[in-house]
Design a protein around this motif. Structure first.
Motif, mmCIF file in Angstrom:
data_model
loop_
_atom_site.group_PDB
_atom_site.id
_atom_site.type_symbol
_atom_site.label_atom_id
_atom_site.label_comp_id
_atom_site.label_asym_id
_atom_site.label_seq_id
_atom_site.Cartn_x
_atom_site.Cartn_y
_atom_site.Cartn_z
ATOM 1 N N UNK A 108 0.829 -1.207 0.000
ATOM 2 C CA UNK A 108 0.000 0.000 0.000
ATOM 3 C C UNK A 108 0.862 1.254 0.000
ATOM 4 N N UNK A 109 1.899 1.252 0.827
ATOM 5 C CA UNK A 109 2.769 2.423 0.924
ATOM 6 C C UNK A 109 3.554 2.633 -0.366
ATOM 7 N N UNK A 110 4.092 1.558 -0.936
ATOM 8 C CA UNK A 110 4.909 1.679 -2.145
ATOM 9 C C UNK A 110 4.071 1.998 -3.379
ATOM 10 N N UNK A 111 2.823 1.577 -3.391
ATOM 11 C CA UNK A 111 1.960 1.923 -4.515
ATOM 12 C C UNK A 111 1.721 3.425 -4.595
ATOM 13 N N UNK A 112 1.590 4.066 -3.443
ATOM 14 C CA UNK A 112 1.347 5.510 -3.429
ATOM 15 C C UNK A 112 2.638 6.317 -3.471
ATOM 16 N N UNK A 113 3.744 5.709 -2.978
ATOM 17 C CA UNK A 113 5.022 6.419 -2.948
ATOM 18 C C UNK A 113 6.147 5.468 -3.380
ATOM 19 N N UNK A 114 6.213 5.099 -4.647
ATOM 20 C CA UNK A 114 7.221 4.117 -5.083
ATOM 21 C C UNK A 114 8.653 4.592 -4.929
ATOM 22 N N UNK A 115 8.871 5.915 -4.891
ATOM 23 C CA UNK A 115 10.229 6.450 -4.770
ATOM 24 C C UNK A 115 10.590 6.848 -3.341
ATOM 25 N N UNK A 116 9.836 6.405 -2.363
ATOM 26 C CA UNK A 116 10.070 6.774 -0.973
ATOM 27 C C UNK A 116 11.422 6.238 -0.504
ATOM 28 N N UNK A 117 12.133 7.014 0.315
ATOM 29 C CA UNK A 117 13.396 6.554 0.886
ATOM 30 C C UNK A 117 13.131 5.349 1.776
ATOM 31 N N UNK A 118 14.043 4.384 1.758
ATOM 32 C CA UNK A 118 13.818 3.145 2.491
ATOM 33 C C UNK A 118 13.684 3.379 3.996
ATOM 34 N N UNK A 119 14.429 4.332 4.540
ATOM 35 C CA UNK A 119 14.296 4.642 5.963
ATOM 36 C C UNK A 119 12.922 5.183 6.293
ATOM 37 N N UNK A 120 12.382 6.015 5.413
ATOM 38 C CA UNK A 120 11.033 6.555 5.605
ATOM 39 C C UNK A 120 9.991 5.466 5.404
ATOM 40 N N UNK A 121 10.226 4.592 4.428
ATOM 41 C CA UNK A 121 9.326 3.457 4.206
ATOM 42 C C UNK A 121 9.234 2.601 5.458
#
Length: 371
Positions: free
Chosen positions: A239-252
């Motif tokens: 769900x998180x990666x679908x909305x923010x695929x370029x999110x920093x891994x630490x933030x993910x």
């Protein structure tokens, strides 16, 4: 033997996704095969994978032998430097007695294939086995996702509406360690990183925890519109990666952790049985990196290296350079701190290259056999 190759842009993507609902000797699960479909969809929609890049194993096919063979064919033999490799596993996990005395906690963490049996250690995928497999994956672009209990070493056991992905194999923690407040089991991610320090490892829970599995009834308590059973971790990760695929891994990690903690607390408060606290475990070489970068193939080395004349090692020398092989016009220099070595003596090799390249170092026996 030292090999150098000039880089080219032929990197490819490879993924092996395993999801197991039906077990021959353990409680069945309901959401693992859905997790595979969910994660496959994420890779194809947001990270450049095609259906042909992804090999899935589910149902009766998810035996130890089939998983191992697929790992070898899709993530070892098919991979070269610059390629992307992804291994995803959703199913039961557990602890078994350490077979080779390499664990300070006296247990091996393990993933359970469909045919895993408590009486047959050969049917388990231990952390030692996984570490050995991953150590043979020849790329820096490596992602491992484990939605299984003890995955921050790798569970999914059944109870009530929610299920936990852990299966008893007749062995858990050593009796001598039970009740010790300072006892900390090792983690799958630690084992993986010991073989592949560059790997990004995303685990559903801590080494001493179990991973919750959501069933359709649980969505009602959460007021979420979804019709598929799923692993709690996989659901919020995707769900998180679908909305923010370029999110920093630490933030993910922080975002998914918040969602998982809040959801387990809600389910516990609303009286859903079988739910336990769950805290995800990420092992990240670089928290500022993104999955977009990790899952983008890099320049891969050219093939067909051309030998360059260099003397073979003298008989009796344990480790020495037998030559340099290059492909293409790479401006390089090679030096060693000494030519004559005694058995067991360390050899220092210095390589200077004026172009991007890869390096492989082989150890040869006195008979010039690779060992």
């Amino acid at each position: 033997c030292l090999c150098l190759g000039q880089a080219d842009a032929t990197g490819k993507r490879h993924a092996l996704l395993v999801g197991i609902n039906d077990y021959a000797n353990a409680d069945n699960l309901t959401g693992c095969e859905n997790d595979v479909a969910r994660f496959s969809d994420l890779l194809q929609k947001h990270y450049g994978f095609t259906a042909a890049d992804i090999h899935t194993i589910t149902g009766s096919m998810a035996t130890k032998a089939n998983i191992e063979n697929a790992f070898k064919s899709h993530l070892i033999n098919a991979i070269k430097p610059g390629d992307v490799a992804v291994f995803f596993f959703a199913g039961h996990g557990g602890h078994v007695a350490d077979a080779d005395y390499d664990e300070k906690d006296d247990v091996d963490e393990c993933l359970l294939p469909r045919d895993a049996s408590g009486s047959n250690p050969a049917t388990w995928i231990t952390d030692d086995a996984l570490r050995y497999w991953l150590g043979q994956v020849q790329t820096e672009q490596l992602l491992v996702v484990l939605d299984t209990c003890h995955s921050g070493t790798a569970t999914r056991s059944t109870s009530g509406l929610a299920e936990r992905r852990g299966a008893p194999l007749g062995y858990r923690y050593p009796a001598v360690l039970q009740g010790q407040t300072d006892y900390q089991p090792d983690s799958f991610s630690k084992e993986i990183r010991s073989a592949a320090s560059h790997a990004v490892v995303l685990s559903a829970c801590q080494p001493d925890e179990e991973a919750n599995e959501l069933r359709n009834e649980d969505y009602q308590a959460l007021k979420i519109t979804d019709e598929k059973d799923t692993g709690l971790f996989t659901y919020f990760l995707c769900q998180t990666l679908q909305s923010k695929p370029d999110i920093a891994l630490g933030t993910l990690e922080a975002n998914v952790a918040d969602e998982v903690i809040a959801t387990t607390q809600t389910l516990i408060k609303t009286g859903v049985s079988g739910v336990k606290p769950q805290h995800i475990h990420f092992d990240l070489p670089d928290k500022a990196a993104t999955l977009t970068a990790l899952l983008t193939p890099k320049a891969a080395p050219a093939t067909a290296p051309v030998p360059v004349d260099n003397p073979m090692p003298n008989p009796g020398i344990a480790i020495a350079p037998d030559g340099v092989m290059t492909s293409g016009a790479i401006d390089i220099s090679l030096s060693v701190h000494k030519r004559d070595l005694k058995a067991g003596e360390k050899l220092k090799v210095t390589v200077t290259a004026k172009a991007d390249c890869y390096l492989r170092l082989y150890y040869l026996s006195a008979a010039h056999q690779v060992v």
